[in-house]
Write a protein that holds these residues in place. Structure first.
Motif, PDB file in Angstrom:
ATOM      1  N   ARG A  47       0.803  -1.245  -0.062  1.00  0.00           N
ATOM      2  CA  ARG A  47       0.004   0.042   0.187  1.00  0.00           C
ATOM      3  C   ARG A  47       0.893   1.154  -0.080  1.00  0.00           C
ATOM      4  O   ARG A  47       0.463   2.180   0.022  1.00  0.00           O
ATOM      5  N   PHE A  48       2.073   1.210  -0.003  1.00  0.00           N
ATOM      6  CA  PHE A  48       3.170   2.315  -0.208  1.00  0.00           C
ATOM      7  C   PHE A  48       3.924   2.314  -1.293  1.00  0.00           C
ATOM      8  O   PHE A  48       3.805   1.206  -2.099  1.00  0.00           O
ATOM      9  N   ASP A  49       4.284   3.408  -1.838  1.00  0.00           N
ATOM     10  CA  ASP A  49       4.972   3.406  -2.922  1.00  0.00           C
ATOM     11  C   ASP A  49       6.405   3.992  -2.977  1.00  0.00           C
ATOM     12  O   ASP A  49       7.406   3.742  -3.673  1.00  0.00           O
ATOM     13  N   GLY A  50       6.979   4.844  -1.997  1.00  0.00           N
ATOM     14  CA  GLY A  50       7.851   5.501  -1.833  1.00  0.00           C
ATOM     15  C   GLY A  50       8.778   4.657  -0.696  1.00  0.00           C
ATOM     16  O   GLY A  50       8.540   3.629  -0.326  1.00  0.00           O
ATOM     17  N   PRO A  51       9.771   5.349  -0.182  1.00  0.00           N
ATOM     18  CA  PRO A  51      10.554   5.013   0.772  1.00  0.00           C
ATOM     19  C   PRO A  51       9.423   4.798   1.986  1.00  0.00           C
ATOM     20  O   PRO A  51       8.668   5.623   2.217  1.00  0.00           O
ATOM     21  N   PRO A  58       8.957  -0.498  -1.022  1.00  0.00           N
ATOM     22  CA  PRO A  58       8.253  -1.482  -0.179  1.00  0.00           C
ATOM     23  C   PRO A  58       8.981  -2.781  -0.725  1.00  0.00           C
ATOM     24  O   PRO A  58       8.756  -3.647   0.340  1.00  0.00           O
ATOM     25  N   GLU A  59       9.306  -2.995  -1.755  1.00  0.00           N
ATOM     26  CA  GLU A  59      10.041  -4.354  -2.089  1.00  0.00           C
ATOM     27  C   GLU A  59      11.167  -4.347  -1.038  1.00  0.00           C
ATOM     28  O   GLU A  59      11.435  -5.992  -0.640  1.00  0.00           O
ATOM     29  N   ALA A  60      11.985  -3.702  -0.737  1.00  0.00           N
ATOM     30  CA  ALA A  60      13.178  -3.835   0.088  1.00  0.00           C
ATOM     31  C   ALA A  60      12.681  -4.081   1.415  1.00  0.00           C
ATOM     32  O   ALA A  60      13.195  -5.042   2.051  1.00  0.00           O
ATOM     33  N   LEU A  61      11.581  -3.455   1.766  1.00  0.00           N
ATOM     34  CA  LEU A  61      10.959  -3.937   3.444  1.00  0.00           C
ATOM     35  C   LEU A  61      10.435  -5.281   3.318  1.00  0.00           C
ATOM     36  O   LEU A  61      10.876  -6.057   4.059  1.00  0.00           O
ATOM     37  N   LYS A  62       9.674  -5.571   2.086  1.00  0.00           N
ATOM     38  CA  LYS A  62       9.148  -6.960   2.030  1.00  0.00           C
ATOM     39  C   LYS A  62      10.286  -8.053   2.160  1.00  0.00           C
ATOM     40  O   LYS A  62      10.180  -9.167   2.902  1.00  0.00           O
ATOM     41  N   ALA A  63      11.319  -7.621   1.344  1.00  0.00           N
ATOM     42  CA  ALA A  63      12.585  -8.707   1.431  1.00  0.00           C
ATOM     43  C   ALA A  63      13.134  -8.881   2.725  1.00  0.00           C
ATOM     44  O   ALA A  63      13.445  -9.894   3.274  1.00  0.00           O
ATOM     45  N   HIS A  64      13.216  -8.029   3.427  1.00  0.00           N
ATOM     46  CA  HIS A  64      13.953  -7.964   4.812  1.00  0.00           C
ATOM     47  C   HIS A  64      12.797  -8.683   5.724  1.00  0.00           C
ATOM     48  O   HIS A  64      13.274  -9.464   6.456  1.00  0.00           O
ATOM     49  N   GLN A 101       5.282   3.085   7.823  1.00  0.00           N
ATOM     50  CA  GLN A 101       5.075   4.404   7.959  1.00  0.00           C
ATOM     51  C   GLN A 101       5.731   5.155   6.819  1.00  0.00           C
ATOM     52  O   GLN A 101       6.698   4.831   6.277  1.00  0.00           O
ATOM     53  N   GLU A 102       5.032   6.109   6.242  1.00  0.00           N
ATOM     54  CA  GLU A 102       5.471   7.027   5.227  1.00  0.00           C
ATOM     55  C   GLU A 102       6.582   7.596   5.825  1.00  0.00           C
ATOM     56  O   GLU A 102       6.799   7.957   6.675  1.00  0.00           O
ATOM     57  N   TYR A 103       7.733   7.758   4.860  1.00  0.00           N
ATOM     58  CA  TYR A 103       8.974   8.406   5.497  1.00  0.00           C
ATOM     59  C   TYR A 103       8.788   9.902   4.928  1.00  0.00           C
ATOM     60  O   TYR A 103       8.377  10.298   3.972  1.00  0.00           O
ATOM     61  N   ILE A 104       9.020  10.712   6.112  1.00  0.00           N
ATOM     62  CA  ILE A 104       8.809  12.415   5.977  1.00  0.00           C
ATOM     63  C   ILE A 104      10.173  12.731   5.703  1.00  0.00           C
ATOM     64  O   ILE A 104      10.916  12.470   6.602  1.00  0.00           O
ATOM     65  N   LYS A 105      10.371  13.276   4.880  1.00  0.00           N
ATOM     66  CA  LYS A 105      11.794  13.843   4.328  1.00  0.00           C
ATOM     67  C   LYS A 105      11.718  15.300   4.643  1.00  0.00           C
ATOM     68  O   LYS A 105      10.987  16.045   4.327  1.00  0.00           O
ATOM     69  N   ALA A 106      12.660  15.594   5.650  1.00  0.00           N
ATOM     70  CA  ALA A 106      12.616  17.012   6.174  1.00  0.00           C
ATOM     71  C   ALA A 106      13.859  17.683   5.205  1.00  0.00           C
ATOM     72  O   ALA A 106      14.824  17.096   4.742  1.00  0.00           O
TER      73      ALA A 106
END
Ligand SMILES: Nc1ncnc2c1ncn2[C@@H]1O[C@H](COP(=O)(O)OP(=O)(O)O)[C@@H](O)[C@H]1O
Ligand SMILES: [Mg+2]
Length: 325
Positions: free
Chosen positions: A128-132, A152-158, A175-180
């Motif tokens: 359900r996420f598409d970015g970092p 999301p693919e990297a997260l799934k592999a982990h 969680q969506e990554y918030i880029k400051a």
């Protein structure tokens, strides 16, 4: 004799508070809540009870500290004792999944998050996420287990690998990554339910503040706790957005929280995302030495004032005499 009771499971975090109590002559006792018992036939002593149970207690081998603290707190509350950071606060301390809806109900924006139990659900949530995307344990603390993935693919592999560690309560948050735009987060500190100061925490270095951008090496996960970086830099600031401050104070009042540090990130468009409520808060000594304010001294003063307010009732006979003359 009534006293301040400090409920906790980490000696070293209480050290500055002890010094502050001793300097101002406040009678206090510590209850170290790693293991123990509560006899419901007994009544608690008189006093003001300050709960400092921490979500990260399991990292200090105090796995059941929060469960035990919850029992002690409900016993205190049942007997009408004054508890600073009560059972509602503890519930939020140990569950970010509980924090986010509670924050949102006070108009406080949180990052898009999905709570997931079990590897299959985590993989489904990742889709359900598409970015970092960030993966963090629901019961966290100190940045333990917070990891940034490039996709999301990297997260799934982990999560499919042996490297994945099940969170202590079994609940993961994606969680969506918030880029400051600038490398810092802000932590707003509250004492007695009121804003005290905020600290800007530099996120460029320092394992605790992982995941910083440079931790995201391709598909690798962030090696939280492994960077031999210099200490993070903390800088005290006097104010935060006035509306946000009001919403935080209303949120704290409604949740039995007197003392807390609330963390937020501001993105490039200026939108503020709140992502962590710490009802067990600590202050940076170097930043405080530069600034001159002391959070622990302010806590000690607040708790002492509560003790005086509740247990030093004015002498009624003296008042009656005064009224008669
Ligand atoms: N959604 C996010 N976007 C960007 N950075 C984040 C996000 N969530 C956490 N972080 C970073 O990771 C650190 C630790 O995360 P946090 O949610 O505060 O966990 P903990 O309860 O362990 O302190 C934060 O201080 C921040 O630097
Ligand atoms: Mg945090």
């Amino acid at each position: 004799m009534s006293r301040v009771y400090v409920l906790h499971e980490n000696d070293s975090w209480v050290q500055p508070l002890r010094a502050a109590f001793e300097a101002q002559g406040t009678p206090y006792i510590e209850w170290f809540l790693d293991e123990g018992m509560v006899d419901f036939a007994s009544a608690p002593p008189d006093g003001v009870f300050y709960n400092r149970m921490s979500a990260s207690s399991y990292t200090r081998d105090h796995r059941y500290g929060p469960e035990y603290a919850a029992i002690v707190l409900s016993w205190l509350e049942r007997h009408g004792r004054r508890v600073v950071n009560d059972t509602r606060a503890l519930r939020l301390e140990i569950s970010k999944a509980a924090q986010y809806p509670a924050l949102e109900s006070f108009g406080i924006r949180t990052p898009r998050s999905i709570a997931a139990v079990g590897r299959k659900a985590i993989a489904a949530a990742a889709n359900r996420f598409d970015g970092p995307v960030i993966l963090k344990p629901n019961r966290g603390g100190k940045g333990h287990g917070v990891q940034l993935f490039a996709s999301p693919e990297a997260l799934k592999a982990h999560v499919a690998s042996d490297a994945f560690e099940l969170p202590v309560d079994g609940v993961s948050l994606l969680q969506e990554y918030i880029k400051a735009p600038q490398p810092f987060i802000t932590r707003a500190e509250f004492i007695g339910g009121r804003f005290f100061y905020a600290v800007r925490v530099n996120t460029e270095q320092g394992f605790e503040l992982c995941p910083a951008d440079q931790c995201a090496v391709g598909d690798a996960f962030c090696p939280a706790g492994e960077t031999a970086a210099p200490a993070p830099r903390f800088q005290i600031i006097d104010r935060i957005d006035a509306g946000l401050r009001r919403r935080y104070e209303a949120f704290l009042a409604a949740n039995g929280i007197g003392i807390a540090g609330i963390e937020f990130i501001t993105d490039a468009s200026g939108t503020i995302y709140t992502y962590d409520v710490n009802t067990n808060t600590n202050y940076n000594p170097e930043a405080e030495a530069r600034d001159g304010r002391s959070g622990m001294r302010a806590i000690a003063r607040y708790l002492d004032d509560e003790l005086v307010r509740l247990y030093s009732a004015p002498d009624v006979s003296a008042l009656a005499v005064a009224a008669a003359v």
